[in-house]
Scaffold this motif. Structure first.
Motif, PDB file in Angstrom:
ATOM      1  N   LEU A   1       0.826  -1.202   0.000  1.00 22.11           N
ATOM      2  CA  LEU A   1       0.000   0.000   0.000  1.00 22.11           C
ATOM      3  C   LEU A   1       0.864   1.258   0.000  1.00 22.11           C
ATOM      4  O   LEU A   1       0.590   2.218  -0.743  1.00 22.11           O
ATOM      5  CB  LEU A   1      -0.928   0.000   1.215  1.00 22.11           C
ATOM      6  CG  LEU A   1      -2.048  -1.037   1.244  1.00 22.11           C
ATOM      7  CD1 LEU A   1      -2.833  -0.938   2.542  1.00 22.11           C
ATOM      8  CD2 LEU A   1      -2.976  -0.868   0.047  1.00 22.11           C
ATOM      9  N   VAL A   2       1.904   1.287   0.826  1.00 22.64           N
ATOM     10  CA  VAL A   2       2.773   2.465   0.878  1.00 22.64           C
ATOM     11  C   VAL A   2       3.497   2.654  -0.453  1.00 22.64           C
ATOM     12  O   VAL A   2       3.583   3.782  -0.979  1.00 22.64           O
ATOM     13  CB  VAL A   2       3.786   2.336   2.035  1.00 22.64           C
ATOM     14  CG1 VAL A   2       4.766   3.504   2.012  1.00 22.64           C
ATOM     15  CG2 VAL A   2       3.059   2.298   3.370  1.00 22.64           C
ATOM     16  N   ASP A   3       4.005   1.562  -1.016  1.00 18.20           N
ATOM     17  CA  ASP A   3       4.691   1.664  -2.314  1.00 18.20           C
ATOM     18  C   ASP A   3       3.744   2.188  -3.384  1.00 18.20           C
ATOM     19  O   ASP A   3       4.131   3.020  -4.226  1.00 18.20           O
ATOM     20  CB  ASP A   3       5.253   0.304  -2.723  1.00 18.20           C
ATOM     21  CG  ASP A   3       6.395  -0.141  -1.813  1.00 18.20           C
ATOM     22  OD1 ASP A   3       6.974   0.730  -1.124  1.00 18.20           O
ATOM     23  OD2 ASP A   3       6.697  -1.346  -1.778  1.00 18.20           O
ATOM     24  N   GLU A   4       2.517   1.709  -3.368  1.00 16.00           N
ATOM     25  CA  GLU A   4       1.542   2.177  -4.354  1.00 16.00           C
ATOM     26  C   GLU A   4       1.260   3.660  -4.186  1.00 16.00           C
ATOM     27  O   GLU A   4       1.180   4.411  -5.171  1.00 16.00           O
ATOM     28  CB  GLU A   4       0.245   1.377  -4.224  1.00 16.00           C
ATOM     29  CG  GLU A   4      -0.840   1.806  -5.205  1.00 16.00           C
ATOM     30  CD  GLU A   4      -2.141   1.048  -5.027  1.00 16.00           C
ATOM     31  OE1 GLU A   4      -3.150   1.433  -5.647  1.00 16.00           O
ATOM     32  OE2 GLU A   4      -2.153   0.065  -4.240  1.00 16.00           O
ATOM     33  N   GLY A   5       1.082   4.095  -2.940  1.00 11.97           N
ATOM     34  CA  GLY A   5       0.807   5.509  -2.704  1.00 11.97           C
ATOM     35  C   GLY A   5       1.955   6.409  -3.137  1.00 11.97           C
ATOM     36  O   GLY A   5       1.740   7.449  -3.766  1.00 11.97           O
ATOM     37  N   LEU A   6       3.192   6.035  -2.813  1.00 11.40           N
ATOM     38  CA  LEU A   6       4.349   6.836  -3.207  1.00 11.40           C
ATOM     39  C   LEU A   6       4.524   6.870  -4.719  1.00 11.40           C
ATOM     40  O   LEU A   6       5.073   7.831  -5.272  1.00 11.40           O
ATOM     41  CB  LEU A   6       5.622   6.274  -2.550  1.00 11.40           C
ATOM     42  CG  LEU A   6       5.682   6.355  -1.025  1.00 11.40           C
ATOM     43  CD1 LEU A   6       6.960   5.722  -0.506  1.00 11.40           C
ATOM     44  CD2 LEU A   6       5.578   7.796  -0.549  1.00 11.40           C
TER      45      LEU A   6
END
Length: 499
Positions: free
Chosen positions: A87-92
């Motif tokens: 999720l964090v990788d997708e958001g960044l």
């Protein structure tokens, strides 16, 4: 004539250069502050009380506070959840806000390159002109009007000497503003990662609270039905029946608010990921998240280099200092030289022949004498802006210390609250299990077991809230520590990549 004009220009340039050198040598030219950040207080520890070495143990886990540790770049991976990492990788990667900020930074860097090139290097342009004109002639020499063609082609060069550093100060100010924008982008990136983590934790906690509250509502409804049956049989009073109904309705009224909060959190998380709200990710299992055991606590003296907001305030300070230099340089003389060469004539053969050669060389010198006090007012305004930037830097540092102190205090109290809530939950769970066993043996009525289970579920709600608060405040502390200080090699590599 050519040599005489060039000699005059050279002598003017030499005399002005000598005057400037003498002015600087005598220390008479104070253009502005150096832009160094002011001295700030260095507390021994962030909060009122010294930092504890470790938190109390809660839910079988204790957190160790590594005083003097370094910030962790990808701290969200310490929660040991592949889903959260994704999720964090997708958001960044997909956040429109980050993409827009990154492109704005690219544009600002290109604007800096353009300003440096136009201010420190000569400007050379090529031009051509072809016209047909009607003019008045001389009556004694010919007809009263004449028609003629004019052809001109030339190369023009112009250069303004940066005698007092006005252009260099302006370039330094813009470069500092670009650095400020870069630090703000880093802060936005870290804030986005923290918001995704806390959003995912919040959605998981709300989901768990909805499940527990739903079970409480079911138990309350069973109590209400049981009270109605006993009231019909005459073994319960009407007041008991109404109290049971009121309790069931009160618990049920909490569910809509929880669901609304849960949906709003999921929608916000989807937008952080660059998705539409209808494509919100599935909730995490709160129990699957591991609490980071080692949490770095950067020393206050080192926090000035790791916090992007403090670095951005430092860059703003440097930009304001350079603007003072720009305003000061406007009070001094300005020297420009220009030259052109080309061909011209009334017809193409003449323009292309040796007789059509054109050239010019010149110099211009200007010294402000009277501008109605505007230049001095602009300098005073720049100095006041710099003083405000100094105060803003101090305030940013104090706010950063406060942010870390509050987050550390919250994290310590979160662990204590979770330890008490977990102990109460475990005791209530065991009591509920004992009551259920006694119901199976016929020792107590079923409603007594339901009351014991309700106590356990209420204790479980407190545990869920305390657990999610500790995980969220841990994320906030990681964010408050800032970014690791880049090494000289990594900075050079990043600059090469930008070029």
């Amino acid at each position: 004539m050519n040599r005489r004009l060039m000699s005059i220009t050279a002598s003017i340039t030499a005399s002005i250069t000598a005057s400037i050198a003498a002015c600087i040598a005598l220390g008479a030219c104070a253009f502005g502050p150096d832009g160094k950040p002011p001295a700030t207080p260095q507390p021994a520890h962030y909060g009122v009380e010294p930092q504890a070495q470790a938190s109390v143990t809660a839910e079988g886990a204790s957190q160790r506070f590594d005083v003097g540790g370094k910030p962790v770049p990808e701290w969200w991976k310490l929660y040991r959840s592949d889903t959260l990492n994704a999720l964090v990788d997708e958001g960044l990667r997909a956040s429109p806000n980050l993409a827009a900020a990154d492109k704005s930074l690219v544009a600002a860097r290109e604007q800096l390159r353009a300003q440096v090139g136009s201010s420190l290097l000569p400007q050379i342009d090529a031009g051509g002109q072809a016209t047909r004109q009607r003019g008045f002639g001389i009556p004694e020499a010919g007809p009263p009007t004449v028609l003629y063609n004019l052809f001109v082609g030339q190369i023009q060069a112009q250069y303004t000497f940066d005698l007092f550093g006005g252009a260099r100060f302006a370039n330094a100010a813009l470069a500092a503003q670009v650095d400020q924008q870069a630090f703000q982008l880093d802060a936005a990136r870290r804030a986005l990662a923290a918001n995704i983590v806390t959003g995912a934790i919040g959605a998981a906690a709300l989901h768990a609270q909805i499940d527990v509250t739903g079970r409480l509502v079911a138990l309350a409804n069973d109590d209400a039905h049981d009270a109605e049956r006993r009231y019909a049989l005459g073994s319960a009073s009407r007041a008991d029946m109404l109290d049971a109904r009121q309790n069931a309705a009160s618990l049920a009224s909490q569910l809509p608010g929880l669901r609304a909060q849960w949906l709003a959190t999921r929608h916000a998380l989807a937008v952080l990921l660059g998705r539409t709200p209808d494509r919100a990710p599935d909730d995490l299992d709160l129990a699957s998240l591991a609490v980071p055991s080692d949490v770095p606590v950067v020393l206050p003296s080192e926090l000035l280099q790791t916090r992007p907001d403090i670095q951005a305030a430092d860059a703003a300070l440097k930009a304001a200092a350079a603007q003072v230099g720009v305003a000061t340089a406007q009070l001094f003389p300005s020297l420009s030289i220009s030259a052109s060469m080309g061909k011209g004539g009334f017809d193409w053969p003449t323009a292309l022949s040796g007789a059509g050669a054109l050239w010019s060389v010149g110099a211009s010198l200007s010294q402000p004498l009277f501008h109605g006090g505007a230049l001095l007012a602009q300098r005073r305004a720049a100095i006041a802006t710099y003083d405000a930037a100094v105060d803003q830097y101090r305030q940013t540092v104090l706010s950063a210390f406060q942010n870390v102190a509050n987050t550390l205090a919250s994290l310590e109290t979160d662990s204590e609250a979770l330890a008490f809530a977990d102990s109460a939950s475990n005791a209530a769970r065991d009591a509920s299990a004992d009551a259920a066993a006694r119901v199976r043996l016929g020792a107590i009525p079923p409603r007594a077991a339901r009351g014991s289970e309700q106590q356990y579920l209420n204790a479980r709600l407190a545990t869920i809230r305390a657990s999610s608060a500790r995980m969220s405040d841990t994320a906030a502390l990681f964010q408050a520590m800032g970014s690791p200080v880049a090494s000289a090699a990594s900075v050079a590599q990043a600059q090469d990549a930008q070029r």
